[in-house]
Scaffold this active site. Sequence first.
Site, PDB file in Angstrom:
ATOM      1  N   THR A 153      42.471 135.600 100.663  1.00  0.00           N
ATOM      2  CA  THR A 153      43.009 135.245  99.355  1.00  0.00           C
ATOM      3  C   THR A 153      44.388 134.653  99.448  1.00  0.00           C
ATOM      4  O   THR A 153      45.089 134.839 100.443  1.00  0.00           O
ATOM      5  CB  THR A 153      43.127 136.552  98.541  1.00  0.00           C
ATOM      6  OG1 THR A 153      41.857 137.113  98.453  1.00  0.00           O
ATOM      7  CG2 THR A 153      43.680 136.335  97.176  1.00  0.00           C
ATOM      8  N   ASP A 177      43.865 132.389  93.768  1.00  0.00           N
ATOM      9  CA  ASP A 177      42.778 131.435  93.981  1.00  0.00           C
ATOM     10  C   ASP A 177      41.485 132.134  93.550  1.00  0.00           C
ATOM     11  O   ASP A 177      41.527 133.225  92.973  1.00  0.00           O
ATOM     12  CB  ASP A 177      42.726 131.008  95.454  1.00  0.00           C
ATOM     13  CG  ASP A 177      42.195 132.112  96.331  1.00  0.00           C
ATOM     14  OD1 ASP A 177      41.189 131.901  97.036  1.00  0.00           O
ATOM     15  OD2 ASP A 177      42.766 133.224  96.287  1.00  0.00           O
ATOM     16  N   ARG A 207      38.303 132.242  95.587  1.00  0.00           N
ATOM     17  CA  ARG A 207      37.220 132.299  96.584  1.00  0.00           C
ATOM     18  C   ARG A 207      37.068 133.721  97.117  1.00  0.00           C
ATOM     19  O   ARG A 207      38.052 134.363  97.476  1.00  0.00           O
ATOM     20  CB  ARG A 207      37.547 131.357  97.748  1.00  0.00           C
ATOM     21  CG  ARG A 207      36.547 131.438  98.882  1.00  0.00           C
ATOM     22  CD  ARG A 207      36.926 130.543 100.032  1.00  0.00           C
ATOM     23  NE  ARG A 207      36.663 129.143  99.695  1.00  0.00           N
ATOM     24  CZ  ARG A 207      36.807 128.150 100.571  1.00  0.00           C
ATOM     25  NH1 ARG A 207      37.219 128.413 101.793  1.00  0.00           N
ATOM     26  NH2 ARG A 207      36.559 126.911 100.218  1.00  0.00           N
ATOM     27  N   LYS A 262      40.438 137.185  90.367  1.00  0.00           N
ATOM     28  CA  LYS A 262      41.269 138.079  91.155  1.00  0.00           C
ATOM     29  C   LYS A 262      42.448 138.618  90.370  1.00  0.00           C
ATOM     30  O   LYS A 262      43.209 139.437  90.882  1.00  0.00           O
ATOM     31  CB  LYS A 262      41.798 137.332  92.384  1.00  0.00           C
ATOM     32  CG  LYS A 262      40.673 136.865  93.256  1.00  0.00           C
ATOM     33  CD  LYS A 262      41.157 136.264  94.533  1.00  0.00           C
ATOM     34  CE  LYS A 262      39.983 135.609  95.241  1.00  0.00           C
ATOM     35  NZ  LYS A 262      40.356 135.000  96.498  1.00  0.00           N
ATOM     36  N   GLY A 295      42.152 141.655  99.526  1.00  0.00           N
ATOM     37  CA  GLY A 295      41.557 142.672 100.388  1.00  0.00           C
ATOM     38  C   GLY A 295      40.081 142.787 100.092  1.00  0.00           C
ATOM     39  O   GLY A 295      39.444 141.831  99.714  1.00  0.00           O
ATOM     40  N   SER A 335      45.571 136.348 102.775  1.00  0.00           N
ATOM     41  CA  SER A 335      45.581 135.573 104.014  1.00  0.00           C
ATOM     42  C   SER A 335      46.350 134.273 103.850  1.00  0.00           C
ATOM     43  O   SER A 335      46.847 133.714 104.815  1.00  0.00           O
ATOM     44  CB  SER A 335      44.143 135.284 104.452  1.00  0.00           C
ATOM     45  OG  SER A 335      43.462 134.616 103.429  1.00  0.00           O
ATOM     46  N   ASP A 344      44.549 127.464 104.050  1.00  0.00           N
ATOM     47  CA  ASP A 344      43.975 128.707 104.520  1.00  0.00           C
ATOM     48  C   ASP A 344      42.478 128.679 104.261  1.00  0.00           C
ATOM     49  O   ASP A 344      42.041 128.343 103.173  1.00  0.00           O
ATOM     50  CB  ASP A 344      44.611 129.893 103.758  1.00  0.00           C
ATOM     51  CG  ASP A 344      43.949 131.195 104.109  1.00  0.00           C
ATOM     52  OD1 ASP A 344      43.671 131.988 103.192  1.00  0.00           O
ATOM     53  OD2 ASP A 344      43.710 131.435 105.309  1.00  0.00           O
ATOM     54  N   SER A 367      40.935 130.995 101.375  1.00  0.00           N
ATOM     55  CA  SER A 367      41.221 130.758  99.952  1.00  0.00           C
ATOM     56  C   SER A 367      40.652 129.422  99.566  1.00  0.00           C
ATOM     57  O   SER A 367      40.613 128.495 100.380  1.00  0.00           O
ATOM     58  CB  SER A 367      42.722 130.731  99.684  1.00  0.00           C
ATOM     59  OG  SER A 367      43.367 131.715 100.414  1.00  0.00           O
TER      60      SER A 367
END
Lengths: 299, 124
Positions: free
Chosen positions: A62, A78, A80, A94, A108, A190, A227, A230
Amino acid sequence: MAKNCNFLVIFQCKHQSIVLQLAQYTLRKSPVPDCNRCSCFVRNAALESSGMALPKAVKTGTTICGIVFKDGVILGADTRATDGSTVASLNCQKIHYLAPNMYCCGAGTAADTEQTTKLISSNLELHSLNTGRQAPLSTALKMLAQMLFKYQGHISAALVLGGVDRLGPHIYSVHPHGSVDRLPYVTMGSGSLAAMAVFESRYRPNMELEEGKKLVRDAIAAGIFNDLGSGTNVDLCVITKDGAQMLRPYDVANVKGARQERYRFKRGTTAVLKTRLRKFDVQEEEVVSMDTSEASGSA
Amino acid sequence: MTERREYGAVDRLTHGLQAGRPQADAPVHPVQSAVARQERLEAGLRSDWLRQVQGVHAPLRLHAEKRAASRVGRLPFLQSSNIMMDTLTGRDETLDFSDYLGAVDASEVMGQPHAVVEKSLGLL
């Protein structure tokens, strides 16, 4: 097929396994039935040692972030959700609701963040009904941090808590083991390093609303494009003392390309060599069922 | 922990016939003991706070009431709702994972039905 069934049972079990077993073992429960001896954790461990690969939990690899601006806070995330290296959900949410003046972004394990925020949200409501006033942000923070510390990091939830209470706007970050930080801007997940790079170069205290929204959008976009965990859209949540506004999606950063033309074949592309017409005589049978059970009508 | 001899045997004469066997209430996950320890510590903190604020009588009275609440005089096959205990500890005003997860009737593993019923009725 039997193997498939096992997989399904374990999959369903692994997600809830920690809190489910703990719920079963709490003091409130009176006699624990024998089947708990072969609990999920023991069975999973045995299967793992016999060489079976257990399914991975759905994580939100994330990018989440939050800033304090002039009139309040802005939270961004984000959308995903990943399951190992597969995208499990393109458009998951999220940014979770905690209270009318508090929202919480979660990174997480998806189930852990969802369940944790829902539980704390319910506890906050009960708390404010008991005390007769709106709970301050520090109440939610204490509840979250104490719960995560109690479970010693096994609940994998990294959270960005933001809101406005009578003491002003605040942003906190909560790590899975229960440590908290209060800062003017935080990023987690991340993609946190990509987002933090944007914040470090462009954040100023007391920004205006539009400038703040653009900054958070750019930070999340940095996470989305740099990343792998995400992706897809940018969600924002703007919280001021007048209330909270969820902007979902604020920015569709990854638009799937539209087809330029119709790519079908024209009629006649395949040449017809022979045509033969056959007539079929169709007979239909209709079956009317009669209720011949003993309890129907009069005997 | 009982001392184990050669090949993992245990001195049953000293420690009883059930010694060395996996206990029914043994912790199966490290978080279980962590949570239990944390709850003990939190209860101790509340008790200390009460002593400092209201005097030594307050935790003593509360502890006596909790002890009375835990000695529920029900028959073996009748389960108690623990309402008095929940009210005294404050669990009736908070939500926990055990409030919506872990219901025994929704368990995904099935034991032997006869044994489970006999165990819960206290006949086994």
